[in-house]
Design an enzyme around this catalytic site. Structure first.
Site, PDB file in Angstrom:
ATOM      1  N   GLN A  39       0.812  -1.216   0.000  1.00 13.91           N
ATOM      2  CA  GLN A  39       0.000   0.000   0.000  1.00 13.91           C
ATOM      3  C   GLN A  39       0.845   1.266   0.000  1.00 13.91           C
ATOM      4  O   GLN A  39       0.453   2.277  -0.570  1.00 13.91           O
ATOM      5  CB  GLN A  39      -0.925  -0.012   1.224  1.00 13.91           C
ATOM      6  CG  GLN A  39      -1.966   1.094   1.256  1.00 13.91           C
ATOM      7  CD  GLN A  39      -2.769   1.061   2.546  1.00 13.91           C
ATOM      8  OE1 GLN A  39      -2.210   1.060   3.639  1.00 13.91           O
ATOM      9  NE2 GLN A  39      -4.079   1.021   2.428  1.00 13.91           N
ATOM     10  N   ASP A  83       4.516  -7.485  14.049  1.00 17.39           N
ATOM     11  CA  ASP A  83       3.945  -8.699  13.481  1.00 17.39           C
ATOM     12  C   ASP A  83       3.943  -8.621  11.966  1.00 17.39           C
ATOM     13  O   ASP A  83       3.501  -7.626  11.383  1.00 17.39           O
ATOM     14  CB  ASP A  83       2.511  -8.887  13.982  1.00 17.39           C
ATOM     15  CG  ASP A  83       1.857 -10.128  13.398  1.00 17.39           C
ATOM     16  OD1 ASP A  83       2.076 -11.219  13.947  1.00 17.39           O
ATOM     17  OD2 ASP A  83       1.131 -10.005  12.390  1.00 17.39           O
ATOM     18  N   TYR A 140       2.923 -11.862   3.198  1.00 16.33           N
ATOM     19  CA  TYR A 140       2.564 -10.457   2.958  1.00 16.33           C
ATOM     20  C   TYR A 140       3.437  -9.885   1.837  1.00 16.33           C
ATOM     21  O   TYR A 140       4.662  -9.870   1.937  1.00 16.33           O
ATOM     22  CB  TYR A 140       2.727  -9.620   4.225  1.00 16.33           C
ATOM     23  CG  TYR A 140       1.822 -10.005   5.374  1.00 16.33           C
ATOM     24  CD1 TYR A 140       0.711 -10.828   5.195  1.00 16.33           C
ATOM     25  CD2 TYR A 140       2.078  -9.536   6.665  1.00 16.33           C
ATOM     26  CE1 TYR A 140      -0.108 -11.174   6.256  1.00 16.33           C
ATOM     27  CE2 TYR A 140       1.259  -9.877   7.739  1.00 16.33           C
ATOM     28  CZ  TYR A 140       0.173 -10.696   7.525  1.00 16.33           C
ATOM     29  OH  TYR A 140      -0.631 -11.042   8.584  1.00 16.33           O
ATOM     30  N   SER A 195      -2.871 -18.913  14.197  1.00 18.63           N
ATOM     31  CA  SER A 195      -3.777 -17.846  13.771  1.00 18.63           C
ATOM     32  C   SER A 195      -5.074 -18.438  13.258  1.00 18.63           C
ATOM     33  O   SER A 195      -5.057 -19.321  12.383  1.00 18.63           O
ATOM     34  CB  SER A 195      -3.126 -16.996  12.669  1.00 18.63           C
ATOM     35  OG  SER A 195      -4.014 -15.999  12.202  1.00 18.63           O
ATOM     36  N   GLN A 197      -4.017 -15.837  16.794  1.00 13.82           N
ATOM     37  CA  GLN A 197      -4.211 -14.518  16.174  1.00 13.82           C
ATOM     38  C   GLN A 197      -5.491 -14.520  15.340  1.00 13.82           C
ATOM     39  O   GLN A 197      -5.481 -14.854  14.155  1.00 13.82           O
ATOM     40  CB  GLN A 197      -3.009 -14.139  15.306  1.00 13.82           C
ATOM     41  CG  GLN A 197      -3.087 -12.704  14.814  1.00 13.82           C
ATOM     42  CD  GLN A 197      -1.848 -12.284  14.049  1.00 13.82           C
ATOM     43  OE1 GLN A 197      -1.941 -11.832  12.911  1.00 13.82           O
ATOM     44  NE2 GLN A 197      -0.678 -12.419  14.652  1.00 13.82           N
ATOM     45  N   ALA A 239     -12.295  -3.277  12.619  1.00  9.88           N
ATOM     46  CA  ALA A 239     -13.154  -3.850  11.579  1.00  9.88           C
ATOM     47  C   ALA A 239     -12.828  -3.255  10.208  1.00  9.88           C
ATOM     48  O   ALA A 239     -13.682  -2.707   9.514  1.00  9.88           O
ATOM     49  CB  ALA A 239     -14.630  -3.658  11.916  1.00  9.88           C
ATOM     50  N   ARG A 280      -9.522   1.991   2.256  1.00  9.53           N
ATOM     51  CA  ARG A 280      -9.267   0.556   2.120  1.00  9.53           C
ATOM     52  C   ARG A 280     -10.362  -0.124   1.303  1.00  9.53           C
ATOM     53  O   ARG A 280     -10.101  -1.090   0.585  1.00  9.53           O
ATOM     54  CB  ARG A 280      -9.158  -0.081   3.506  1.00  9.53           C
ATOM     55  CG  ARG A 280      -8.905  -1.574   3.469  1.00  9.53           C
ATOM     56  CD  ARG A 280      -8.559  -2.123   4.822  1.00  9.53           C
ATOM     57  NE  ARG A 280      -7.271  -1.632   5.288  1.00  9.53           N
ATOM     58  CZ  ARG A 280      -6.688  -2.033   6.409  1.00  9.53           C
ATOM     59  NH1 ARG A 280      -7.286  -2.911   7.186  1.00  9.53           N
ATOM     60  NH2 ARG A 280      -5.514  -1.558   6.759  1.00  9.53           N
ATOM     61  N   GLN A 288      -0.868   8.443  12.015  1.00 10.31           N
ATOM     62  CA  GLN A 288      -1.979   7.556  12.367  1.00 10.31           C
ATOM     63  C   GLN A 288      -1.683   6.781  13.646  1.00 10.31           C
ATOM     64  O   GLN A 288      -2.584   6.465  14.416  1.00 10.31           O
ATOM     65  CB  GLN A 288      -2.261   6.583  11.224  1.00 10.31           C
ATOM     66  CG  GLN A 288      -2.839   7.242   9.975  1.00 10.31           C
ATOM     67  CD  GLN A 288      -2.974   6.257   8.827  1.00 10.31           C
ATOM     68  OE1 GLN A 288      -2.159   5.345   8.671  1.00 10.31           O
ATOM     69  NE2 GLN A 288      -3.998   6.443   8.005  1.00 10.31           N
TER      70      GLN A 288
END
Length: 336
Positions: free
Chosen positions: A28, A50, A55, A153, A178, A210, A229, A292
Site C-alpha cells: 500500500q 507482526d 505479505y 492464527s 491470532q 473492523a 481501504r 496515524q
C-alpha cells in the site's frame, strides 16, 4: 507510552499495541513511508512487530527487516507466520509440512535480518498435513533457536486443544492465537476464548477497527471515501465488504457520542474495546502514515467503564457477528 501484557502462560511480554504490516509494507505504501511508520512506532513505545512471509509475497518481511536494522534486538519482539503461499506457489510452497516450515523460517530470518523470531505462528490450520508433523517441525525450530515461542492464527477451539497438547508433549510452548476480533466481529468469544483461557493461550487480535469501519469514516447512504481501504484490492477490500451495509454503518455512527463522552476518538474506542478482554494480549494496528499511530497508541491503558461498554453493546448488538460457527470457516480445507 504503551503498556505491556504477558503472552499466554509464559513470562514473555508484548506491547499491547503491536504494529502489523499486512497491507502496508511493500504494497500500500512505499518503502520510505513504511520505514518512517516503524520508526514512529518505536518512538511511541511500540516494541512488538507482526508480519508474515506471505505479505506482499515476502516483501513485507524485507521492509520490516530494513526498518528495524540497527535497533537493539533484545528490546524488540518480532513475530512472523507460515502457511500461505510464497514464491512461485509450487506444490510445497504453502501449508504446514516440515519442508515448508523449515524453508519458510530460514527465508523469514534472512529477510528480517535476525537470528531468531520471538513468536512463530501457523497462519492457518493445515488440513493436508498431520498436526503431529507440524508440531514436531515447530519443536525442532524452537530447539534450533530460530524461534522462542509458537503461536497460531484463526484456529478453532478444538484445534487449539490438540495443538496445545502436542506442544506440551514436545516440551515447547503454544502461547497465542491470532484471530480477527472487534466490537463488530466477536465470533471468538463463544468457544475460542474460553478454551484459550483454560489452556493458557492469549489472543493477538487483528482488525480491531473492523477494517476501518469502526473509525466512523464510512457513512450510511454515501459512497466510500476515495483512496480508502474499501477501494483498494491490495489493502484487503474484500474483507471490509461485510461491514459496508447501511444498518452496520448506522450502528457505528451511534458510537460517536459514546466515544466523545469517554474522551476518545473512534479508533481509540475500537482498540480500547478489544483490550478490555483479559484474554487479549495485543491489538494489531497498521498505518500508512506515521501520524496515524499517534492516535492508535493512546488506546493503550484505557479502561472503559461499565456504562461505556453497555452503550457500545446497545449500539452494535443488532449488527455484531457473534456465532462461533464462523471460526470453523476460516482455514481452507485444501492448501491454496
Amino acid at each position: 507510552m504503551v503498556n505491556y501484557r504477558y503472552l499466554g502462560n509464559s513470562g514473555f511480554k508484548v506491547s499491547e499495541i503491536t504494529y502489523g504490516n499486512w497491507v502496508t509494507h511493500a504494497s500500500q505504501v512505499g518503502n520510505d513511508a513504511a520505514i518512517a511508520t516503524v520508526h514512529k512506532a518505536l518512538d511511541l513505545g511500540v516494541t512488538s512487530f507482526d508480519t508474515a512471509d506471505t505479505y506482499a509475497n515476502t516483501g513485507a518481511e524485507s521492509v520490516l527487516g530494513e526498518a528495524l536494522k540497527g535497533q537493539r534486538r533484545e528490546s524488540l519482539e518480532i513475530f512472523t507466520k507460515v502457511y500461505w503461499p510464497t514464491g512461485p506457489m509450487g506444490p510445497n510452497d504453502s501449508g504446514l509440512s516440515r519442508k515448508h516450515i523449515f524453508e519458510s523460517i530460514n527465508g523469514s530470518l534472512t529477510r528480517l535480518g535476525t537470528d531468531y523470531v520471538d513468536l512463530y505462528q501457523a497462519h492457518r490450520y493445515d488440513y493436508e498435513t498431520p498436526i503431529e508433523e507440524t508440531f514436531q517441525a515447530f519443536a525442532d525450530v524452537v530447539r534450533q533457536g530460530k524461534a522462542l515461542y509458537i503461536g497460531v492464527s484463526e484456529w478453532t477451539a478444538e484445534q487449539l486443544r490438540e495443538g496445545h497438547a502436542l506442544a506440551k508433549q514436545l516440551g515447547i510452548q503454544l502461547i497465542s492465537n491470532q484471530p480477527q476480533y472487534s466490537a463488530l466481529w466477536r465470533v471468538i468469544e463463544g468457544k475460542v476464548v474460553p478454551a484459550s483461557e483454560e489452556l493458557g493461550i492469549s489472543q493477538i487480535v487483528w482488525s480491531p477497527m473492523a477494517q476501518g469501519v469502526l473509525s466512523g469514516k464510512y457513512l450510511p447512504g454515501q459512497a466510500v471515501p476515495a483512496g480508502s481501504r474499501a477501494t483498494d484490492e491490495k489493502s484487503g477490500a474484500q474483507f471490509i465488504q461485510r461491514f459496508l451495509r447501511d444498518d452496520v454503518l448506522e450502528a457505528v455512527r451511534r458510537l460517536k457520542p459514546v466515544a466523545a463522552e469517554a474522551g476518545l476518538t473512534m479508533p481509540q474506542l475500537a482498540i480500547a474495546w478489544v483490550l478490555q478482554n483479559p484474554n487479549v494480549s495485543a491489538a494489531l494496528v497498521g498505518a500508512s502514515r506515521p501520524e496515524q499511530l499517534e492516535d492508535s497508541v493512546m488506546a493503550s491503558g484505557v479502561v472503559l467503564d461499565a456504562s461505556t461498554l453497555a452503550a457500545i453493546d446497545e449500539a452494535l448488538a443488532p449488527v455484531a457477528v457473534t456465532d462461533p460457527a464462523n471460526t470453523y470457516e476460516v482455514s481452507p480445507k485444501t492448501r491454496p
